[in-house]
Write an enzyme that holds these catalytic residues in place. Structure first.
Site, short mmCIF file in Angstrom:
data_model
loop_
_atom_site.label_atom_id
_atom_site.label_comp_id
_atom_site.label_asym_id
_atom_site.label_seq_id
_atom_site.Cartn_x
_atom_site.Cartn_y
_atom_site.Cartn_z
N ARG A 240 70.81 -31.06 -67.28
CA ARG A 240 71.83 -30.85 -66.26
C ARG A 240 72.11 -32.20 -65.61
O ARG A 240 71.25 -33.09 -65.56
CB ARG A 240 71.36 -29.86 -65.17
CG ARG A 240 71.52 -28.39 -65.53
CD ARG A 240 72.97 -27.98 -65.58
NE ARG A 240 73.18 -26.56 -65.81
CZ ARG A 240 73.29 -25.98 -67.01
NH1 ARG A 240 73.17 -26.72 -68.08
NH2 ARG A 240 73.51 -24.69 -67.12
N GLU A 269 79.82 -33.67 -62.56
CA GLU A 269 80.76 -33.41 -63.65
C GLU A 269 81.81 -32.37 -63.22
O GLU A 269 81.52 -31.51 -62.39
CB GLU A 269 80.03 -32.96 -64.91
CG GLU A 269 79.25 -31.67 -64.79
CD GLU A 269 78.48 -31.33 -66.06
OE1 GLU A 269 78.69 -30.20 -66.55
OE2 GLU A 269 77.68 -32.16 -66.57
N HIS A 287 79.65 -31.92 -71.96
CA HIS A 287 78.88 -30.69 -71.76
C HIS A 287 79.19 -29.65 -72.84
O HIS A 287 79.60 -28.53 -72.56
CB HIS A 287 79.17 -30.11 -70.36
CG HIS A 287 78.04 -29.26 -69.86
ND1 HIS A 287 77.72 -29.16 -68.53
CD2 HIS A 287 77.16 -28.44 -70.49
CE1 HIS A 287 76.70 -28.33 -68.36
NE2 HIS A 287 76.35 -27.88 -69.54
#
Length: 328
Positions: A240, A269, A287
């Site tokens: 993460r 993000e 991602h």
């Protein structure tokens, strides 16, 4: 009989919406509009369930404004967008989507490791820019993978999957660090050896991060940790954003303190720290570690099944805080 109402907060597969519509009145964000917190609260009025994707923050403020809400089902294994304590206090179930993405994410983690170690993105940019004029003995010579030492921080399902790929597929010496040591049988299955975090950082040729995000794991890798790593080592983050101090990493990459990095997740993000965009020795992906059609479909189905299971059948499949929240 009136169906209960649920909200799908982001665009998902039409088949997922059709499945939910068999059981619920569904309001769906199929145009994928960027909702503010106020928009999300407004959309959740009268809804008993929410299908979330990790982008929607579910906290005490939102819960207080949405008293009918009973469940939020994340289409992700991570759930750092949930304030689980606040959800439990409000009697709202939290669910996630584990297991169905394990192998796909482990595949991608290892692919990102390979792209990072072998300088694939950097060399492709070189070629596309028309700079390849001749062969050179050291042109984009990267780090060895086969037979090297793989260090994994976070040895859950995905970490174990990466360990097995490294040990059995590439003959790597696998070491790991975790909040708690795995049992001997699982260590044997992964051919992995438990070490301290400091030893891992000092000795691993390739460090892969698969640790869940929490306040305790924030900046697990910062300037001090990067300083422990070998200058020939690589770092891969598929965990993460916030696990790595991205600003400190950009400095370490620019100054050659480590050889390269591969990042699929970022602090804040979809924004990416601008310094990471200016260093050549980093592979950046948006991602997408779980992004195969089959896996994303399975993730969406599991989130939908959690809504149906809890609201219709009184039993969610993958609850996070079931002990604190009872079906009604």
């Amino acid at each position: 009989m009136t169906k209960p109402s649920v909200l799908v907060a982001r665009k998902v597969f039409p088949a997922t919406i059709a499945y939910l519509e068999q059981h619920f009145e569904v309001e769906s964000n199929q145009d994928d509009a960027a909702w503010s917190k106020a928009d999300l609260i407004a959309r959740l009025q009268g809804k008993v369930g929410a299908f979330t994707t990790g982008s929607e923050r579910i906290d005490a403020e939102l819960l207080a404004a949405c008293p009918q809400l009973r469940i939020c089902a994340n289409m992700a294994v991570g759930y750092n967008n949930f304030d689980v304590d606040a959800m439990s206090a409000a009697g709202v179930l939290a669910t996630n989507a584990p297991d169905v993405l394990t192998e796909t994410t482990a595949d991608f983690g290892f692919a990102l490791l390979m792209a990072t170690a072998r300088r694939i993105a950097e060399s492709e940019h070189f070629l596309r820019a028309g700079l390849w004029k001749k062969w050179s003995y050291d042109m984009f010579a990267g780090a060895e993978i086969h037979g090297s030492t793989l260090g994994i921080i976070g040895m859950g399902r995905i970490g174990q999957g990466i360990a097995k790929r490294g040990a059995f597929g590439f003959g790597m010496n696998v070491i790991y660090h975790n909040r708690s040591r795995l049992d001997a049988a699982t260590e044997a299955e992964c051919k992995a050896r438990y070490v301290t975090k400091e030893e891992l950082l000092k000795t691993a040729d390739h460090v892969v991060l698969v640790v869940p995000y929490s306040a305790a794991s924030h900046h697990t890798i910062g300037a001090a940790e990067l300083a422990l790593m070998q200058p020939t080592a690589t770092l891969v983050n598929i965990a993460r954003g916030g696990i790595v101090d991205d600003a400190a990493l950009a400095v370490a990459l620019r100054e050659g303190r480590i050889a390269a990095a591969g990042l699929d997740v970022f602090e804040g993000e979809p924004k990416v720290h601008p310094d990471l965009l200016t260093v050549p020795n980093v592979v950046l992906t948006p991602h997408i570690a779980s992004a195969t059609v089959a896996t994303r479909t399975a993730m969406a189905q599991l989130a939908a099944d959690n809504l149906v299971g809890f609201l219709i059948k009184n039993e969610a499949l993958t609850p996070i805080n079931a002990a604190q929240v009872a079906p009604k």
